[in-house]
Enzyme design. Structure first.
Site, PDB file in Angstrom:
ATOM      1  N   ASP A 287     -88.896 107.697  45.951  1.00 24.28           N
ATOM      2  CA  ASP A 287     -88.821 106.264  45.740  1.00 24.28           C
ATOM      3  C   ASP A 287     -88.447 106.038  44.279  1.00 24.28           C
ATOM      4  O   ASP A 287     -89.054 106.633  43.383  1.00 24.28           O
ATOM      5  CB  ASP A 287     -90.183 105.616  46.034  1.00 24.28           C
ATOM      6  CG  ASP A 287     -90.040 104.322  46.822  1.00 24.28           C
ATOM      7  OD1 ASP A 287     -89.309 103.441  46.348  1.00 24.28           O
ATOM      8  OD2 ASP A 287     -90.677 104.194  47.879  1.00 24.28           O
TER       9      ASP A 287
ATOM     10  N   ASP B 142     -86.274 100.886  45.351  1.00 25.01           N
ATOM     11  CA  ASP B 142     -87.189  99.770  45.546  1.00 25.01           C
ATOM     12  C   ASP B 142     -86.607  98.457  45.002  1.00 25.01           C
ATOM     13  O   ASP B 142     -86.173  98.404  43.842  1.00 25.01           O
ATOM     14  CB  ASP B 142     -88.484 100.108  44.795  1.00 25.01           C
ATOM     15  CG  ASP B 142     -89.602  99.137  45.080  1.00 25.01           C
ATOM     16  OD1 ASP B 142     -90.111  99.131  46.201  1.00 25.01           O
ATOM     17  OD2 ASP B 142     -89.975  98.378  44.157  1.00 25.01           O
TER      18      ASP B 142
ATOM     19  N   GLU C 155     -83.358  99.066  49.082  1.00 18.96           N
ATOM     20  CA  GLU C 155     -84.143  98.017  49.722  1.00 18.96           C
ATOM     21  C   GLU C 155     -83.492  96.671  49.383  1.00 18.96           C
ATOM     22  O   GLU C 155     -83.263  96.365  48.211  1.00 18.96           O
ATOM     23  CB  GLU C 155     -85.584  98.039  49.217  1.00 18.96           C
ATOM     24  CG  GLU C 155     -86.454  97.092  50.023  1.00 18.96           C
ATOM     25  CD  GLU C 155     -87.850  96.880  49.439  1.00 18.96           C
ATOM     26  OE1 GLU C 155     -88.737  96.472  50.191  1.00 18.96           O
ATOM     27  OE2 GLU C 155     -88.040  97.105  48.224  1.00 18.96           O
TER      28      GLU C 155
ATOM     29  N   HIS D  50     -94.328 100.950  55.062  1.00 20.29           N
ATOM     30  CA  HIS D  50     -95.642 100.692  54.461  1.00 20.29           C
ATOM     31  C   HIS D  50     -95.847  99.218  54.098  1.00 20.29           C
ATOM     32  O   HIS D  50     -96.895  98.863  53.574  1.00 20.29           O
ATOM     33  CB  HIS D  50     -95.776 101.544  53.197  1.00 20.29           C
ATOM     34  CG  HIS D  50     -94.743 101.156  52.168  1.00 20.29           C
ATOM     35  ND1 HIS D  50     -93.387 101.329  52.365  1.00 20.29           N
ATOM     36  CD2 HIS D  50     -94.865 100.576  50.958  1.00 20.29           C
ATOM     37  CE1 HIS D  50     -92.732 100.866  51.320  1.00 20.29           C
ATOM     38  NE2 HIS D  50     -93.606 100.404  50.443  1.00 20.29           N
ATOM     39  N   ASP D  51     -94.833  98.360  54.330  1.00 22.75           N
ATOM     40  CA  ASP D  51     -94.928  96.964  53.911  1.00 22.75           C
ATOM     41  C   ASP D  51     -95.184  95.980  55.050  1.00 22.75           C
ATOM     42  O   ASP D  51     -95.236  94.773  54.807  1.00 22.75           O
ATOM     43  CB  ASP D  51     -93.621  96.538  53.208  1.00 22.75           C
ATOM     44  CG  ASP D  51     -93.531  97.101  51.801  1.00 22.75           C
ATOM     45  OD1 ASP D  51     -94.593  97.381  51.203  1.00 22.75           O
ATOM     46  OD2 ASP D  51     -92.411  97.272  51.302  1.00 22.75           O
TER      47      ASP D  51
HETATM   48  C1  GLC Z   1     -91.130  97.030  47.565  1.00 23.20           C
HETATM   49  C2  GLC Z   1     -92.102  98.046  48.079  1.00 23.20           C
HETATM   50  C3  GLC Z   1     -93.465  97.444  48.103  1.00 23.20           C
HETATM   51  C4  GLC Z   1     -93.827  97.082  46.685  1.00 23.20           C
HETATM   52  C5  GLC Z   1     -92.788  96.162  46.048  1.00 23.20           C
HETATM   53  C6  GLC Z   1     -92.948  96.109  44.567  1.00 23.20           C
HETATM   54  O1  GLC Z   1     -90.987  95.956  48.423  1.00 23.20           O
HETATM   55  O2  GLC Z   1     -91.699  98.548  49.331  1.00 23.20           O
HETATM   56  O3  GLC Z   1     -94.421  98.300  48.664  1.00 23.20           O
HETATM   57  O4  GLC Z   1     -95.082  96.472  46.664  1.00 23.20           O
HETATM   58  O5  GLC Z   1     -91.483  96.603  46.283  1.00 23.20           O
HETATM   59  O6  GLC Z   1     -92.607  97.336  43.983  1.00 23.20           O
END
Ligand code: GLC
Ligand code: CA
Length: 555
Positions: free
Chosen positions: A99, A200, A254, A327-328
C-alpha cells in the site's frame, strides 16, 4: 507499468495485517502469521497479495497514518519478517504489492515534526495556511473522517489540511521535493523486489490552486477541488516516467467517484497510461448513497449497471480491477447476499464477479463468507471514522437506531480477526486478540470449510480454478442479459474458442429462469453451481450457475 502485464492473469488476496493471523501470540496479526498461511493463500488459486500498510505507524487509522516509509512495523515482525514473506511468496509464484499512502503522513512523521517548526527543507512539505483575519478556518472543506479539514498547530501557529483524521496531515504534492521523496519510497520497495503498489486515495494528491471555498457540495465540501485535481495526471506521469517505467511492476489506484470514461484518462493502454488499474467505488454503492453510513435498500439494478458500465466502458482500452470486499466496507454477504442463506449467497456473490473481465481481488475472510459484526455497545468500535459518525451524526435518534447505523456502515465489520477454526479466538491468536472476534466463528471458519467439499471456501477454489482454465474469461467479450430484472444477473463471456453464461439469483425466493435466446442449455456443460444439481427449471434462492459451450481450453 510494463509491457508484460502479468497482473492480467493474477487473482489477488488482500491482507489487512492486524487481523489476518497472529504468529507470536501477542494478539496482533503479523508477518509470521502470514508466512504460515502462504500455502493456504496459494491453495485458493490466488497468486498475488496486496498488503494493507505494514509500515511503522501510531495506528490512528490502522496503519494508513505512516510515520516511516522505509521500514516495517515491529508489531508485524520488522523488515526481516517481511523479506521472508516476500521471498516465500515469490518462491510460490506469487506477486506482492504494497500500500502506498502518500496523500498524507502521520503527524508523528519526522517530515511533519520538522515542518511544523519550519525546519528546511521541510517547511512546505504540508499544506499550511494562516487563520483568516476573522480567525476563521482557511476554507470550508470537510474532512472525510471527522469534521472540518483543518487543524490548528500550536507550534507553527498555522492550520494544516487533513482530508482524513486530524493526525493524517496532507502532503503538499505541488512541492517538487515531496515528489522526490515519494520516488525514493517507490524505488526503495521496488529495488527490494516488491511487485507494485495499491495507491491510497491517489486521486486526491493535487488540490485546486488557491484552495477555494466550495459552494457546490452540500456535504463533503471540497471534494470536487481535491479529487482529480489539476496536476494529478502530471504527477502520476512523473512517477511513471521516473520510476515505474524502469521496473516490471503494477500500479492500482484507489479512485473514489470515478466513471469509466474518466478512468481512461489514466489507464488507457492505447494512449500512454499513467496507471495500470483503478479501484472504482460504484460496485460498492448498490445499498448506500456514496458512503456506507447512508444505507438504502439493496438494488441489484444499481449493481448491474455498475458492473456493466465498467465492463463495457473499458473494453479494448483499459483493464478492470474486480472486487466485492476490502477493509473499508462491511462484509458483502451481509449486504448484497443473505445471512439466512449464508452459504448459497456467499457462493453466488463469488460467481457474480469472478467471471468478469479484469483482475479479481479477494479480501481476507471473504473466501469463507465472513459476515458482519453486531456489537451491542458502540464503544466497542475501534475505527476513527465510525467513532466520529457515532458521536456527531444522528445523535438525536434512539440508541438502537444509532447502533444500527454503525452495523450497516462501519468498516470494522471487515476488520474482525479471520476465523481460522472453532477453537478459542477462532484460532487467530493464542493470546488476547487486539480486536473482537465475530461470535459466529464456530459456524463460519476455515477449518470446517476445508473438510466440506461443498463449502464457500471450496466454491471459491473451483471458481478461481475455472477462471484460470477458460480463455474466454481472460479475453472474451462481455454481454449482459435481462438488464431490467431486479432479481437476476445474467452475463456471458465469449471468445473464438468458447463461451460461458453466468446466471446469478439475488433473490431469497424461487425465480423463473428465462434463458437468453442465443443460448441452448441442452448443448452446454454445467461447470459450476452452488446447489447439488441444476435440474430444477426455476432458480432456487441465491442460486448461481455457470454453463460452458465449447472446449475448456487452457490459456
Ligand atoms: C483509503 C484507505 C482507508 C484509509 C483512507 C485514508 O480510503 O483504504 O482505509 O482510511 O484511505 O488513508
Ligand atoms: Ca503478533
Amino acid at each position: 507499468m510494463n509491457s508484460s502485464q502479468w497482473y492480467k492473469d493474477k487473482v489477488f488476496y488482500q491482507i489487512w495485517p492486524r487481523s489476518f493471523k497472529d504468529g507470536n501470540g501477542d494478539g496482533m496479526g503479523d508477518l509470521l502469521g502470514v508466512y504460515e498461511k502462504l500455502d493456504y493463500i496459494k491453495s485458493l488459486g490466488c497468486d498475488g497479495i496486496w498488503f494493507s500498510p505494514l509500515y511503522p505507524s501510531p495506528g490512528v487509522d490502522c496503519g494508513y497514518d505512516i510515520s516511516d516509509y522505509f521500514d516495517i512495523a515491529d508489531e508485524f515482525g520488522g523488515m526481516e519478517a517481511f523479506k521472508r514473506v516476500l521471498d516465500g511468496a515469490h518462491e510460490r509464484g506469487m506477486k506482492v504489492i504494497m500500500d502506498l499512502v502518500v496523500n498524507h503522513t502521520s503527524d508523528q512523521h519526522e517530515w511533519f515534526q520538522k515542518s511544523r517548526q519550519r525546519i528546511e527543507p521541510y517547511t512546505d512539505y504540508y499544506i499550511w495556511r494562516p487563520a483568516k483575519a476573522d480567525g476563521k478556518l482557511p476554507n470550508n472543506w470537510d474532512s472525510l473522517f471527522e469534521g472540518k479539514a483543518w487543524a490548528w498547530d500550536e507550534v507553527r501557529q498555522e492550520y494544516y489540511l487533513h482530508l482524513f483524521a486530524v493526525q493524517q496531515a496532507d502532503l503538499n504534492m505541488d512541492n517538487p521535493l515531496v515528489r522526490e521523496e515519494v520516488k525514493k519510497v517507490l524505488r526503495f520497495w521496488l529495488d527490494m523486489g516488491v511487485d507494485g503498489f495499491r495507491e491510497d486515495v491517489i486521486t486526491f494528491i493535487s488540490k485546486k490552486e488557491g484552495l477555494p471555498d466550495d459552494y457546490i457540495m452540500p456535504a463533503a465540501k471540497g471534494f470536487g477541488y481535491f479529487n482529480h485535481g489539476p496536476h494529478l495526471h502530471e504527477y502520476l506521469k512523473e512517477f511513471k516516467d521516473d520510476v515505474f517505467s524502469h521496473y516490471d511492476c503494477m500500479t492500482l489506484a484507489e479512485a473514489p467517484m470515478i466513471s469509466p470514461k474518466k478512468a481512461l484518462k489514466y489507464i488507457d493502454e492505447t494512449a500512454d497510461p499513467v496507471l495500470d488499474m483503478m479501484i472504482q467505488f460504484s460496485t460498492q454503492e448498490a445499498d448506500c448513497l456514496f458512503t456506507d453510513f447512508v444505507h438504502t435498500p439493496f438494488s441489484l439494478r444499481k449493481l448491474k449497471r455498475a458492473f456493466s458500465s465498467w465492463q463495457k466502458g473499458l473494453e479494448g482500452k483499459g483493464w478492470n480491477m474486480l472486487y466485492m470486499e476490502n477493509h473499508d466496507h462491511p462484509r458483502i454477504v451481509s449486504r448484497y447476499g443473505s445471512e439466512k442463506f449464508h452459504s448459497e449467497s456467499a457462493k453466488m456473490l463469488a460467481a457474480s464477479y469472478l467471471f468478469l473481465k479484469g483482475t479479481p481481488f479477494i479480501y481476507q475472510g471473504q473466501e469463507i463468507g465472513m459476515s458482519n459484526w453486531y456489537p451491542k455497545d458502540p464503544s466497542m468500535y475501534e475505527d476513527v471514522q465510525t467513532r466520529w459518525q457515532y458521536e456527531n451524526v444522528g445523535v438525536k435518534k434512539s440508541p438502537e437506531k444509532r447502533l444500527q447505523r454503525l452495523w450497516h456502515g462501519s468498516r470494522d465489520s471487515a476488520r474482525t480477526p479471520v476465523q481460522w477454526d472453532g477453537s478459542e479466538n477462532a484460532g487467530f491468536t493464542t493470546g488476547t486478540p487486539w480486536f473482537y472476534v465475530n461470535e459466529n466463528y464456530k459456524e463460519i471458519n476455515v477449518a470446517s470449510q476445508e473438510k466440506d467439499e461443498s463449502s464457500v471456501l471450496n466454491f471459491y477454489r473451483k471458481a478461481i480454478g475455472l477462471r484460470k482454465e477458460l480463455s474466454c474469461v481472460r479475453y472474451g467479450n462481455y454481454e449482459e442479459y435481462g438488464k431490467n430484472s431486479s432479481k437476476l444477473y445474467i452475463y456471458s463471456r465469449e471468445d473464438e474458442k468458447q463461451k460461458i453464461l453466468v446466471i446469478c439469483s439475488f433473490s431469497d425466493k424461487n425465480e423463473r429462469l428465462k434463458v437468453p435466446k442465443a443460448f441452448d442449455l441442452e448443448k452446454a456443460e454445467l461447470i459450476l453451481c452452488n446447489y447439488d444439481s441444476a435440474d430444477s427449471p426455476d432458480l432456487r434462492p441465491y442460486e448461481a450457475r455457470v454453463y460452458l459451450w465449447g472446449k475448456q481450453a487452457k490459456i
